[in-house]
Each structure stands twice: as C-alpha cells, then as structure tokens.
Scaffold this active site. Sequence first.
Site, PDB file in Angstrom:
ATOM      1  N   THR A   1      -8.926   6.215  -2.347  1.00 39.22           N
ATOM      2  CA  THR A   1     -10.275   5.709  -2.625  1.00 39.22           C
ATOM      3  C   THR A   1     -11.277   6.839  -2.443  1.00 39.22           C
ATOM      4  O   THR A   1     -12.369   6.789  -3.000  1.00 39.22           O
ATOM      5  CB  THR A   1     -10.651   4.544  -1.689  1.00 39.22           C
TER       6      THR A   1
ATOM      7  N   LYS B   1     -14.915   7.810  -4.484  1.00 40.49           N
ATOM      8  CA  LYS B   1     -16.214   8.116  -3.871  1.00 40.49           C
ATOM      9  C   LYS B   1     -16.758   9.428  -4.421  1.00 40.49           C
ATOM     10  O   LYS B   1     -17.954   9.559  -4.694  1.00 40.49           O
ATOM     11  CB  LYS B   1     -16.073   8.220  -2.347  1.00 40.49           C
TER      12      LYS B   1
ATOM     13  N   LYS C   1      -9.299  13.616   4.089  1.00 45.92           N
ATOM     14  CA  LYS C   1      -8.374  12.471   4.078  1.00 45.92           C
ATOM     15  C   LYS C   1      -7.457  12.658   5.276  1.00 45.92           C
ATOM     16  O   LYS C   1      -7.445  13.735   5.869  1.00 45.92           O
ATOM     17  CB  LYS C   1      -7.556  12.448   2.792  1.00 45.92           C
ATOM     18  N   ARG C   2      -6.689  11.635   5.621  1.00 43.55           N
ATOM     19  CA  ARG C   2      -5.775  11.826   6.744  1.00 43.55           C
ATOM     20  C   ARG C   2      -4.777  12.935   6.444  1.00 43.55           C
ATOM     21  O   ARG C   2      -4.435  13.177   5.294  1.00 43.55           O
ATOM     22  CB  ARG C   2      -5.053  10.529   7.065  1.00 43.55           C
TER      23      ARG C   2
ATOM     24  N   LYS D   1       0.046  14.414   1.089  1.00 40.10           N
ATOM     25  CA  LYS D   1      -1.296  14.678   0.554  1.00 40.10           C
ATOM     26  C   LYS D   1      -1.496  16.169   0.270  1.00 40.10           C
ATOM     27  O   LYS D   1      -2.380  16.547  -0.480  1.00 40.10           O
ATOM     28  CB  LYS D   1      -2.362  14.155   1.517  1.00 40.10           C
TER      29      LYS D   1
ATOM     30  N   HIS E   1       0.807  -1.235   0.000  1.00 40.47           N
ATOM     31  CA  HIS E   1       0.000   0.000   0.000  1.00 40.47           C
ATOM     32  C   HIS E   1       0.829   1.269   0.000  1.00 40.47           C
ATOM     33  O   HIS E   1       0.316   2.338   0.309  1.00 40.47           O
ATOM     34  CB  HIS E   1      -0.887   0.037   1.246  1.00 40.47           C
TER      35      HIS E   1
HETATM   36  C1  PLP Z   1     -12.444   6.833   1.902  1.00 35.76           C
HETATM   37  C2  PLP Z   1     -11.979   7.257   3.243  1.00 35.76           C
HETATM   38  C3  PLP Z   1     -10.621   7.518   3.461  1.00 35.76           C
HETATM   39  C4  PLP Z   1      -9.586   7.437   2.362  1.00 35.76           C
HETATM   40  O1  PLP Z   1      -9.480   8.702   1.738  1.00 35.76           O
HETATM   41  P1  PLP Z   1      -8.270   9.035   0.741  1.00 35.76           P
HETATM   42  O2  PLP Z   1      -8.642  10.361   0.198  1.00 35.76           O
HETATM   43  O3  PLP Z   1      -8.272   7.975  -0.303  1.00 35.76           O
HETATM   44  O4  PLP Z   1      -7.038   9.068   1.545  1.00 35.76           O
HETATM   45  C5  PLP Z   1     -10.220   7.930   4.720  1.00 35.76           C
HETATM   46  N1  PLP Z   1     -11.106   8.063   5.723  1.00 35.76           N
HETATM   47  C6  PLP Z   1     -12.428   7.841   5.551  1.00 35.76           C
HETATM   48  C7  PLP Z   1     -13.351   8.038   6.689  1.00 35.76           C
HETATM   49  C8  PLP Z   1     -12.909   7.416   4.306  1.00 35.76           C
HETATM   50  O5  PLP Z   1     -14.208   7.185   4.141  1.00 35.76           O
END
Ligand code: PLP
Length: 818
Positions: free
Chosen positions: A659, A663, A549-550, A555, A361
Amino acid sequence: MAEITAPQSPVTAEQFADEIREQLKYTQGVTVEQAKPADVYVATATAVRRHLMDSWMKTQTDMVNGNTKAVGYLSAEFLMGKQLENALLNAGLTDQFDKAVKALGFDAQEVIDAEYEPGLGNGGLGRLAACFIDSLASLGVPAFGYGIQYKYGIFKQEFDENGKQVETPDYWLANEEPWGHIDYNRDQKVSFGGEVVEENGKKVWKPAWSVRAVPVDYMVPGYASGRVNTLRLWTAKSYDEFDLLTFNKSEYLDAVKPQVEAENISKILYPEDSTPQGKALRLEQQYFFVSASIHDAIRVFYPGQDKPDLTTFPNKINFQLNDTHPVIGIPELMRVLMDEYDYDWDTAWDITRHTFNYTCHTLLPEALEVWPSKLIGELLPRHLEIIEKIQDQFAAELKAKGIADGTAKDMAIYTGDAVRMAYLATYGGSHVNGVAELHSQLLKDVTLKNFSDAYPDKFTNVTNGVTPRRFIKLANPRLSDLITEGLGTDKWLSDLELLKGLIPLADDDEFVKKFAAVKQANKVDFSNFAKRKYGFDIDPNTMINTMVKRLHEYKRQALKILSVIADYADIKSGKVSADDVMPRTIVFGAKAAPGYYLAKQTIQLINNVARVVNNDPDVKGKLNVYFPWNYNIELAQNLIPATDLDEQISQAGKEASGTGNMKFALNGALTVGTLDGANVEIRERVGAENFFLFGMTEPEVSALYAKGYDTKGLSREYYEKDPQLKAAIDMVADGTFSDGDKDTYKDLVNDWLTKDYFMTLADFRAYMDIQAQIEETYRDPMKWSRMAVLNVANSGYFSSDRSIEDYLERIWHTGPLA
Ligand SMILES: *Cc1c(COP(=O)(O)O)cnc(C)c1O
C-alpha cells in the site's frame, strides 16, 4: 474559485477556543496560562470528541434499528496514526482549531506534535485495517473495527553506535490518551483451558480460568458522511484483583499474580512479519479478542434478548477475517451457537459460514498460521473437538465432490497434529480474497489451488487501497490545494477517480510548474522535519529517493543498498567522475523483527554505508544516505509528499499488494518497481511510460527456482560475471563499512553468494540499468513532473473507498445506512 464541499462546523473559532478553555479548566484543571501544548492537545481532543458524539450515537442507533447489515472487521492490528488532525478534518473544525489555539497563545503544530502515535500494528496489514475503517465510516456503512488495545505496541526502534537496531518497549499509554473510552459496563468473559464433559448428552466445556475483556472504544469519524463508527479494542483485566488470603499472609507478589497473568494477554503486540511463532500467548490473544467480539456483536444486535433468533445473525453483521489471526472465530461462533444457544450443528454451520469471510495477505506457504493441536487442545479443548468435526464434514464434502484422497489429505484443516488456520478460514467462510490482481491469481494457481479447484466461486480479488484523507489531504496540504484548484472542486476527497480530471493538466506547463513547486516546498519541509526530529542535514535540492517499509528479505532493501554501494565504488575507483553524478538523497525507513538476523544485518549495513558515504568528501553532496529510525505513520506522512522516486523492488510474486506504493503514486512520486503486487495495477493505470519497470517477472522467478537458483548456488555466477556487482559485494566483505572488520557482514555476504533466495543478485543488473534511465529522466525536470502529474491523475483507483465498495459488492453485499 473552487467549489468546497469539505465538512464545515458552524462553530466559530472563538466558540471553539472557549470549548478548549473549558476542557482545560474542568477536565484537566489547569488555566490557559499554566497549560502546556500537551494539555491543549488533550483539551482539544476532548472538545472534538464532544462534537462527534451525536453522530456517533445516532450511527449506533441506526445500525441496530436499521435494516442495513453491518461489517465487523476483525484484525489483530490497527495502525491508526495520530488522531487529532483527522478528527478535526472530519468534524469540520480544522480552521477553527488553527485560529483558536493561536488565540490561546499556542502554536498549532506544537499542539499536534504533543499527540503520541499509537503503534498497534506492524506495518501494511495494520495500516490497511485503519484505512478500511476510515473508508467504511466515510461511505456511511455501519461497521465495527474489533481488535486488541495492546499495552505495548510495536517496539520503538533505535540504532546503537554500531548502527545496529535496538528495540525498546513502546509504552504509549504512559501518555494521556484522550480518544479511547474504557467501558467497564460492556465487558465480556473469555475463558480458557479445562476440559469438556458430557452432561445430559450435551458437551459442556468446564474452563479452568477466565479473563475479563473490557472494551476501549474509539470513534471512527467518516469524512463528509455524518457517520461515526466504532473501533472497539479489548483490554484484558483480571477477575481476581488480588487474592486476599494470600495477601494476608503478606506474600504480596503472589497475591497480584493472577492479575498480572490475566493482563498479560493484551500486554504486547508481537513484532512479526509474516512468519508465525508458535506462541501460546499469541493464540490466547487471538481467541481473547475474537470471542469477546462475537459475544459483543450478539449483545449489540439483539439487545436485552435472552433467546435471540441467531439464524438472522449473518443478516446483522458479517465478520471479515483480516488474515488468519482471527480465524479461531469460526469454531468459536459454532461453540457459542451450539453450547450457549442450543442450535444443532447444521444450523450453527449455516450461520457461521454465512457470517465469515477471509482475506489472505500472503503467498508464502510457510507464512500461513498453523497451530499444534496439542496447544489448541490445552487452551481450547471444546474448539479442538469442533475443529475435528469440521474436518470430518469437510472430508465428506470433498469425497462427495469426487476429490481424490491424496488431494483431500493435502487440504486437511486438521491433520491430527496441527490445525491449518488458512484452510479453516477458506472452508468456514463464504469468500476468500487476495489483495491485488496478481496475488489473487497466484492464490488460486498456487497457494490455495486445491481449494480454488474445489470451491471456485469462493475466490475473488479486492485490490487494496489507502485513505486519501490521511495520505493526501492531511499529509500533503499543498498538493491537496493544487488538486482542488486544478479540478475546480474538492469533491475528489470522497470520489478519488475525479483525479482523472488532472490528465489534461499534464500538458499545461503552468500547472506542471506549480506541481513541481509543491514538491520542492514539501522537500524543504521534510528537510526541516528531519533536522528537527533526527538532526539530519538533508539537501532539498537533491533527488529524494525513498525506500520505506518493514525490513524483509523479499522486499529487497539489500538490492537498494548494493546499488548505492556500487555507485559509491564507481566514484571511488574513478570509473565515474563525481561531477557527472546526479545528486541524490536516499532515505530508508524500516523495522526488522527482533529475531530476524539477516534483516538486522541489513539495517546495520545501511547505517554504516550512510556513515561512510555521508562523511566521504569524494562524494559529498552527490550521494547521501539517511536512515531515520522508528518508521511510523508520522514519518510516512512527512516523507511521502517529499519523495521524487519511490522504491517498490520486491522479488516478483512475493509482495501480496503493498500500500506504500499507492501512497507514493498519489503524492506524485515516480516508482521504480518490479511486476509484483499492486505495482502491476499501478503501472497499468499510470501508463508504462510513467513507471520505471525492471527485473524478472513471476514466471521468470519460478523458472529460475526450477533451475536450482537457491539450492545450487547459482547467484555466484551473477557475482562472477558482473564486475560492478562484484565490486559492491567485495566492498561489504572487505570491511569498508565495518572499520576494516571482515566478519561483521559475513553471514549476509555468504547468504548472497550461496543462496540468495530472493534473487537480489539475479535482478541487480536490470536494476542498475533502470537507475541510469531514471537519472536521465530526472535531468529533464518538466518531463519528470509531467510524469508525476500523470501518476497522481491516474491513481484514484487506489483509494480505500474503492476497495470498500468492492468488498460491499463482491463479499459483504451491504451498503450505507439510509
Ligand atoms: C503504508 C505503510 C506501510 C506499508 O508499506 P508497504 O510498502 O506497502 O509495505 C508500513 N508502515 C507504515 C507506517 C505505513 O504507513
């Protein structure tokens, strides 16, 4: 009328109301009159579980008796989100629930809100595991999710009066949790420490201490498959409840000490993002759940057999290693086969290597777990011996392949001082996959290049995906209805490529207007949600521009906030008239690992930019910044459907897949992004003209590193020559966002101007330019909405059902139960 194929239980709303009433009475012991929404939630959950029970039992029987190989998804994290609505959907009870709770005198939303979200994951990796087990069940593939039932999940995030992140423990089990079934009769013993001795020419491990691994089982109902799989999360219990001798001496605290120590193993999820911490407890956790899971699988697939023929094990189940956390499973299976079942090394190796596969990952070499040999030796002495022997065999194999000694040394699994878990996983399993095309390519070219050269056939790609049930159907019911109307069927929920049928509707003005109306209604909903949950006043008539995102430097939340500051500075200096600004609401959501200093400074900066900007009459209504705390699945489900513009602006070559990006595209947000991770594939599919691309490519990033960007302080040149960038950074440095204090962000500013490893400054100009183009596009609502329709229509590939089908074909070589 559209064709409806969604699961539909024959149970009526009246019957379901009776079932809830019965649970209230016989399980909770309250009358309907006494019941609170939280009671109705628990009663409903219990009632739904009963509906799923027969399918669950049948799936398990078919799995054991059938000839279909199962999948064991080993993951230290499962970020499941709330369960009730998903369970109702898959049990075909959604409508009955709405009517039943109403008949009982309750508000459906209040009942749903009573569920407490478990936070058993950090972010994307844990959510991926949750999407994958949903898809496995929905495709009818027999599978176990195996992990840990942490007592404390990811910390709860709050902000103090200075805008700093404050972490508080998330004791989620303080609330009644009706989904997990603890099964004391199917426990496993997991041992640690001690020494290895030779007895009759055989190695025998004499451990020093053991814990009891007790499974907590969660149903994983498939959508329209009639199948229900199991998520088995282990919890650690002590064998010595307390030491009576000590207790009699009335040393009460000492008496319960063994229990406390044993139970520490499943106490807390490490809040981390890709940087390993050499914590002994973390290795204990990893071994704990993997050892219990391996023994569990043997028990499940060879019921009642003392001397099972484990040469068939890889035909019964394949274990997927979700990142390096479960990799200790490789020496563990070797140990079990040799020491517990008397197989010789070669047979054990053959079984093991056909049982495991590894998903990588990351691309950052420093993020691949490496354990000190000393620690492994202390905790798992027999495993260290096995690892050494694996290394010997591996070295011999490389020699036979004609690999040069220096290269072989670079590839060592066991270096003497350390054990490299990613290398162990790559050698010890059949397949290694990256999680997006670009990532898999970079794994082969850079991160695991030597391995790819020596074992080219092992390497493959499976691009990540997300479940359309949770992230479209449950999160965005309005869009779901519109899609079903547009396609004339709801079959897209189990075959997401059907969304392509929406492509012609992008030219149908009526449809596009309906689509825009859905987005607008979602924005109003989100504004209400944000008011209720956070007290925010979000104007739904502004563009909703989201970055969730985190928090991590790669990022580049810093790039986003610097652009906001630059826009603010332009208005304040009069360079830009507020009247000409397109009103925008920027929404951030992000947790920072508690020890990650620059990430926490960035959070503080964002909060203070929000405070200053939102209270400045000069920009009122034009530039608005909100940072709802504690980003989790619930916030994601509410915010994503309301988003117009999504930020995926990581430095190219750093985000393995993402991911979140998927979404958003599936919910009709447009993306501003770099050519990184799965952005590349999203853009390819939705069309370059429907994606806002900016910034350096991965080769350009590499070239700039080669010039010494981070080591020679080249970022300062970008600062010096771009007045807008300079103004923004100066504003951070001069105390505008810290009540005049110039020290608050000095480390952040200093990092930008001297190092800027992730090249925020180098990409700033391109980012500002694309934002100007975005504003121009947004001013043409029909054009924007058409682009958004095409994003939805062309993103069906990013269903986790498709990811699982790729795993089935390329890696697991199995399929649905008959
Ligand atoms: C989808 C999701 C992530 C992943 O987000 P990225 O932008 O791909 O890092 C992190 N936290 C939550 C709560 C999510 O639903």
